[in-house]
Design a protein around this motif. Structure first.
Motif, PDB file in Angstrom:
ATOM      1  N   ILE A  79       0.834  -1.195   0.000  1.00 22.04           N
ATOM      2  CA  ILE A  79       0.000   0.000   0.000  1.00 22.04           C
ATOM      3  C   ILE A  79       0.872   1.249   0.000  1.00 22.04           C
ATOM      4  O   ILE A  79       2.052   1.192   0.339  1.00 22.04           O
ATOM      5  N   SER A  80       0.270   2.362  -0.382  1.00 19.57           N
ATOM      6  CA  SER A  80       0.973   3.641  -0.397  1.00 19.57           C
ATOM      7  C   SER A  80       0.596   4.417   0.858  1.00 19.57           C
ATOM      8  O   SER A  80      -0.532   4.895   0.983  1.00 19.57           O
ATOM      9  N   GLY A  81       1.539   4.537   1.790  1.00 19.71           N
ATOM     10  CA  GLY A  81       1.267   5.204   3.056  1.00 19.71           C
ATOM     11  C   GLY A  81       0.568   4.283   4.042  1.00 19.71           C
ATOM     12  O   GLY A  81       0.081   3.206   3.680  1.00 19.71           O
ATOM     13  N   TRP A  82       0.510   4.714   5.297  1.00 19.64           N
ATOM     14  CA  TRP A  82      -0.158   3.885   6.298  1.00 19.64           C
ATOM     15  C   TRP A  82      -0.904   4.681   7.368  1.00 19.64           C
ATOM     16  O   TRP A  82      -1.675   4.115   8.133  1.00 19.64           O
ATOM     17  N   SER A  83      -0.714   5.978   7.411  1.00 20.45           N
ATOM     18  CA  SER A  83      -1.334   6.770   8.475  1.00 20.45           C
ATOM     19  C   SER A  83      -2.590   7.467   7.962  1.00 20.45           C
ATOM     20  O   SER A  83      -2.564   8.636   7.573  1.00 20.45           O
TER      21      SER A  83
END
Length: 311
Positions: free
Chosen positions: A11-15
């Motif tokens: 995935i792109s980013g996590w927050s």
């Protein structure tokens, strides 16, 4: 023995706040979110490096929170691609490599350079930029020593000289040019295959690895992928991983890439606005694994479903 390709789907980013209680278990502390990603996927694309400089302690902390087999794809700073627009960027590049990403060691994956939609292809400007990109850790460390005051976190030590990979995502039709593809192949830089309704989706193979960004099949950053669409992407990934090209798709050059027995493949879902990315990434991992008849998912089991209580 033929080497198996390394396939990493993430995935792109996590927050993202909307993911909490949906992808992330309800009650999971925010500081545990990257760890949860590390137990759910084998890679993640870091967006924070695009928006601003990080510090060595941030990269060190991220590396500590994920399994040994995990890899971070690092997004190059927009100051280089959007503000300076590739002009006079040797010092900004040095600043970027001095911020600590080399400390990730074997957990450092490809470096992504994303250009804005109004950035047009310029042969001389692009080649000057590609010449500056370091292709191994020691070359990056030499470049990093040229950083400006205020960047860096002490002496950079390279124990193992690992190679560095770079990928470029274009968003203007002027890049649909054989000259652009020729440049990328000359400097061994991958062309990002970006799935979006707004920008060119080119499938030219220009390096020894493939980098895909799936932004949404119908609505940018928002729409999910149907089972049929994911099946199509699974077939492409499996074909790419065997060192050949899938049929169909737009290309900027008719010249074929160099033949290989295997290619590593990185795929990141960027359709995060409606919490589609983690679901689609997991589904694609399963579909590709079935096609190749091998497990390409994380080695570590998912975090226990029982949520951690927040005091």
């Amino acid at each position: 023995m033929t080497r198996k390709s390394d396939i990493r789907i993430g995935i792109s980013g996590w927050s993202y706040a909307p993911w909490r209680g949906k992808f992330y278990p309800k009650g999971l502390p925010h500081k545990r979110e990257l760890s949860f990603v590390g137990e759910s996927f084998r890679s993640v694309e870091v967006n924070g490096t695009f928006y601003g400089s990080q510090r060595p302690k941030s990269f060190a902390r991220w590396a500590d929170e994920v399994p040994e087999d995990f890899v971070f794809a690092i997004k190059g700073p927009r100051y280089i691609t959007h503000t300076r627009r590739l002009r006079d960027v040797e010092t900004p590049l040095a600043n970027f490599f001095a911020t600590g990403l080399l400390g990730l060691g074997k957990k450092l994956g490809p470096i992504l350079w994303q250009f804005p939609p109004n950035f047009k292809f310029d042969v001389e400007l692009m080649e000057a930029f590609l010449k500056l990109l370091p292709h191994d850790a020691r070359a990056a460390a030499r470049l990093a020593r040229k950083h400006e005051q205020g960047f860096g976190g002490g002496k950079i030590r390279i124990e193992t000289n690992r190679r560095l990979r770079h990928a470029i995502e274009i968003r203007h039709e002027s890049f649909i040019s054989p000259d652009f593809i020729k440049l990328l192949r000359k400097y061994r830089v991958a062309l990002v295959c970006a799935d979006t309704v707004d920008w060119p989706r080119l499938m030219d193979v220009t390096a020894d690895f493939i980098y895909c960004r799936l932004h949404g099949s119908k609505e940018l950053y928002a729409s999910g992928y149907s089972a049929r669409a994911l099946g199509d992407w699974a077939r492409r990934v499996s074909v790419w991983s065997r060192g050949v090209e899938p049929r169909g798709g737009d290309r900027a050059s008719v010249k074929k890439p160099r033949k290989r027995t295997a290619r590593d493949v990185y795929v990141y879902f960027d359709n995060d606005m409606k919490v589609k990315a983690p679901r689609d990434a997991k589904a694609l991992v399963e579909k590709v694994g079935k096609l190749l008849k091998r497990d390409i998912g994380p080695k570590s089991p998912p975090v226990a479903k029982q949520p951690t209580r927040v005091s």
